[in-house]
Each structure stands twice: as structure tokens, then as C-alpha cells.
Motif scaffolding. Sequence first.
Motif, PDB file in Angstrom:
ATOM      1  N   ALA A  62       0.834  -1.205   0.000  1.00 40.25           N
ATOM      2  CA  ALA A  62       0.000   0.000   0.000  1.00 40.25           C
ATOM      3  C   ALA A  62       0.868   1.254   0.000  1.00 40.25           C
ATOM      4  CB  ALA A  62      -0.928   0.000   1.217  1.00 40.25           C
ATOM      5  N   MET A  63       1.969   1.241   0.753  1.00 40.99           N
ATOM      6  CA  MET A  63       2.881   2.383   0.773  1.00 40.99           C
ATOM      7  C   MET A  63       3.507   2.594  -0.604  1.00 40.99           C
ATOM      8  SD  MET A  63       4.758   1.757   4.453  1.00 40.99           S
ATOM      9  CE  MET A  63       5.918   3.127   4.260  1.00 40.99           C
ATOM     10  N   LYS A  65       2.296   1.973  -3.511  1.00 41.67           N
ATOM     11  CA  LYS A  65       1.319   2.602  -4.412  1.00 41.67           C
ATOM     12  C   LYS A  65       1.180   4.089  -4.122  1.00 41.67           C
ATOM     13  CE  LYS A  65      -1.416  -1.603  -5.127  1.00 41.67           C
ATOM     14  NZ  LYS A  65      -2.729  -2.266  -4.906  1.00 41.67           N
ATOM     15  N   GLU A  66       1.369   4.468  -2.853  1.00 44.64           N
ATOM     16  CA  GLU A  66       1.216   5.875  -2.490  1.00 44.64           C
ATOM     17  C   GLU A  66       2.365   6.738  -3.003  1.00 44.64           C
ATOM     18  OE1 GLU A  66      -1.626   5.527   1.460  1.00 44.64           O
ATOM     19  OE2 GLU A  66       0.548   5.745   1.741  1.00 44.64           O
ATOM     20  N   ASP A  68       3.193   6.668  -6.011  1.00 47.14           N
ATOM     21  CA  ASP A  68       2.666   7.094  -7.312  1.00 47.14           C
ATOM     22  C   ASP A  68       1.618   8.183  -7.179  1.00 47.14           C
ATOM     23  OD1 ASP A  68       4.193   5.274  -8.842  1.00 47.14           O
ATOM     24  OD2 ASP A  68       2.791   3.659  -8.352  1.00 47.14           O
ATOM     25  N   THR A  69       0.930   8.260  -6.058  1.00 41.84           N
ATOM     26  CA  THR A  69      -0.165   9.221  -5.895  1.00 41.84           C
ATOM     27  C   THR A  69       0.276  10.510  -5.208  1.00 41.84           C
ATOM     28  OG1 THR A  69      -0.835   8.226  -3.772  1.00 41.84           O
ATOM     29  CG2 THR A  69      -1.849   7.345  -5.780  1.00 41.84           C
ATOM     30  N   ALA A  70       1.514  10.561  -4.700  1.00 34.50           N
ATOM     31  CA  ALA A  70       1.992  11.783  -4.044  1.00 34.50           C
ATOM     32  C   ALA A  70       2.044  12.924  -5.056  1.00 34.50           C
ATOM     33  CB  ALA A  70       3.373  11.546  -3.442  1.00 34.50           C
ATOM     34  N   ASP A  74       4.501  17.747  -3.064  1.00 35.16           N
ATOM     35  CA  ASP A  74       4.938  17.041  -1.851  1.00 35.16           C
ATOM     36  C   ASP A  74       6.420  16.702  -1.873  1.00 35.16           C
ATOM     37  OD1 ASP A  74       2.349  17.100  -0.877  1.00 35.16           O
ATOM     38  OD2 ASP A  74       1.834  15.125  -1.662  1.00 35.16           O
ATOM     39  N   PRO A  95       1.260  10.588   2.427  1.00 34.02           N
ATOM     40  CA  PRO A  95       0.065   9.770   2.185  1.00 34.02           C
ATOM     41  C   PRO A  95      -0.294   8.970   3.442  1.00 34.02           C
ATOM     42  CG  PRO A  95       1.633   9.550   0.383  1.00 34.02           C
ATOM     43  CD  PRO A  95       2.344  10.276   1.476  1.00 34.02           C
ATOM     44  N   THR A  97      -0.997   5.742   4.442  1.00 38.07           N
ATOM     45  CA  THR A  97      -0.310   4.532   4.907  1.00 38.07           C
ATOM     46  C   THR A  97       1.148   4.812   5.226  1.00 38.07           C
ATOM     47  OG1 THR A  97      -1.756   3.303   3.393  1.00 38.07           O
ATOM     48  CG2 THR A  97      -0.022   2.072   4.472  1.00 38.07           C
ATOM     49  N   VAL A  98       1.769   5.708   4.460  1.00 36.92           N
ATOM     50  CA  VAL A  98       3.144   6.119   4.768  1.00 36.92           C
ATOM     51  C   VAL A  98       3.184   6.791   6.139  1.00 36.92           C
ATOM     52  CG1 VAL A  98       5.044   7.631   4.088  1.00 36.92           C
ATOM     53  CG2 VAL A  98       3.804   6.332   2.343  1.00 36.92           C
ATOM     54  N   GLN A  99       2.198   7.642   6.421  1.00 36.30           N
ATOM     55  CA  GLN A  99       2.146   8.277   7.737  1.00 36.30           C
ATOM     56  C   GLN A  99       1.944   7.237   8.833  1.00 36.30           C
ATOM     57  OE1 GLN A  99       2.494  11.845   8.606  1.00 36.30           O
ATOM     58  NE2 GLN A  99       2.958  10.563  10.375  1.00 36.30           N
TER      59      GLN A  99
END
Length: 295
Positions: A62-63, A65-66, A68-70, A74, A95, A97-99
Motif C-alpha cells: 500500500a505504501m 502505491k502511495e 505514485d499518488t503523491a 509534496d 500519504p 499509509t506512509v504516515q
Amino acid sequence: MSIFEEEILMLIQCTPRAGAQWPDFDTISEKDSHALAAAFQRASPFPHLVMDHLFPSPMLQAMAKEFDTAAPSDWREYHSGLQRKRGTPPGGHLPPTVQDYFNVVYSGPFVRLLSRITGIDDLIPDPALYGGGMHEVDAGGSFEIHMDFATHPRTRLVNRLALITYFNETWTSEDGGALELWELEPPRCAATVVPHFGRTVIMEQSARAAHGHPQPIREGRQRRSTVAYFYTNGLAARDANDTLATTYVPHAGYSRRQKAELYLRRFAPPMIVKGLKAINKAARTRHTRGRGSKL
């Protein structure tokens, strides 16, 4: 030059918290903690530990993939002759899940585990993630051999540990970007860590902790990681000068441009170095805008 692949240790006795997606690091047994501590201390060329499967794969997926969405806003670019990468700025948006990941590694159970492994008591997290957060290196990018900043520029706490987790699927040594750990006298690579997906490195921060990934990333690949630093209160705790900046290690592999930049960093007044960085950044911005106008 002889390069050795580091020993990989798997934590298999860490059970998930009830109803939670992240492990409960308080469940690591005393026996396992002692084994990890012994491996950390005997590692060469300075104390460190390499582990696979420390964090659950679904959360790491999940991290990944995030990344790519940042949003572009950011990220902060770091481009010079000695490093070429991007990272999230201190106090920047992360993002979800990263947080969550950083909330876990800065939590009491995980910090206590780090103290048991490293023997460093009273570790202090940095929620602002100065120098840490999400890191990304595109094709051709690299980071020369260096020692990280010794002192946090705002809190003045002493930098003691770095925690790195990688997010690179099907990565091989031919893709470049391996973490190299160097001896200083004479300068040479003593160990390398290929940044495989889910691999985590706990690394001492000190005046001898020379590291980097000087081998450029292969075309078509992108190196991704998260980095967290841990501190203690008191300069006597660390065998380093009171420096706020990255310190690069001179070695025979530098190009002329890199040698010139290293000379400026060591001998030019800080305001001149800062001015040159601003000019370089402005030139890159104009180049990027110029390319965009032609598309």
C-alpha cells in the motif's frame, strides 16, 4: 574491490496486535533481541542490521502505491554533482499509509526494540522527519558516499540511528542503487545492501558511518525508500563534530565536477555555496519549463 552481501535476519516471532495491521514489536522475545543486538554490534564496517519481512507485506504494498499518488508539490528536488534524488520536505504532507508507517516506527514499542538492538537508551523520534520521509531516485540518479548530518538543525539533538525501508520490486544488483557501506582508511566499500522490496536497514549514525548509493539507477528503474532518524540529547553521546550538514567522503571515483563541488563545500563560505545552489535550482526550473512549453 571486494563487496560483501550482508546477512539477512528475519523476525518471525513478532505477532500482530489484535485487530491491527501492524505488528506488536513488544512481542519480540528477549532471545531474539539479544541475537539482533549481537548481529548489529559485530557488523562491519560499522554497526548496522539488515532485515527482511520486518513489516507486513500488505502495508508495504500500500505504501509503494502511495509513492505514485503523491503530488509534485509534496516533493523537494536535490540535484548536484554529488546527489540526484527527491524527497519529502520536513513537516510535509505524507500519504495515509506512509504516515501510519512513521507512526509505528516512532511508537513506544518500536523505539524500545531499537534501544534493545542498538544499546542506545532514551532514543528520541523526529515527527517532522528532517532529512527523512519518502525518498525517490530516478534513472541515472545516485547519492555519493557521505556521513549524515550529526546534529538536528532545529532541536540540536544528536543523530544516532537511521532506519531505511525499501520499496523496489524485482530489484537486482544490475539495477544500481545498492546501499554501500564504506571504511574510511583507506576509503573503500566494505559491504553492500541491494534495496529489495521490504528490506529494512538499521544503521548507526557517527563520524565513521560512511554510506551512499553511488552507482546510478538503471534506465527504466526507480529506487524508492523511506527514512527515519532517531536522536539522543547530548553531544557527548556521539563521536562526531557538531555539524548540521552532510559530509562527503573523498575517493578515487569522483569526476572533475564532483571534485570541484566537494572543494567548494569544504572551503567556500556557506553563503557562496548556498548562492550557487540557488542558481543551479533556477537553471533547472527554467530548463523544465522550457521542455514543458514544447510538449
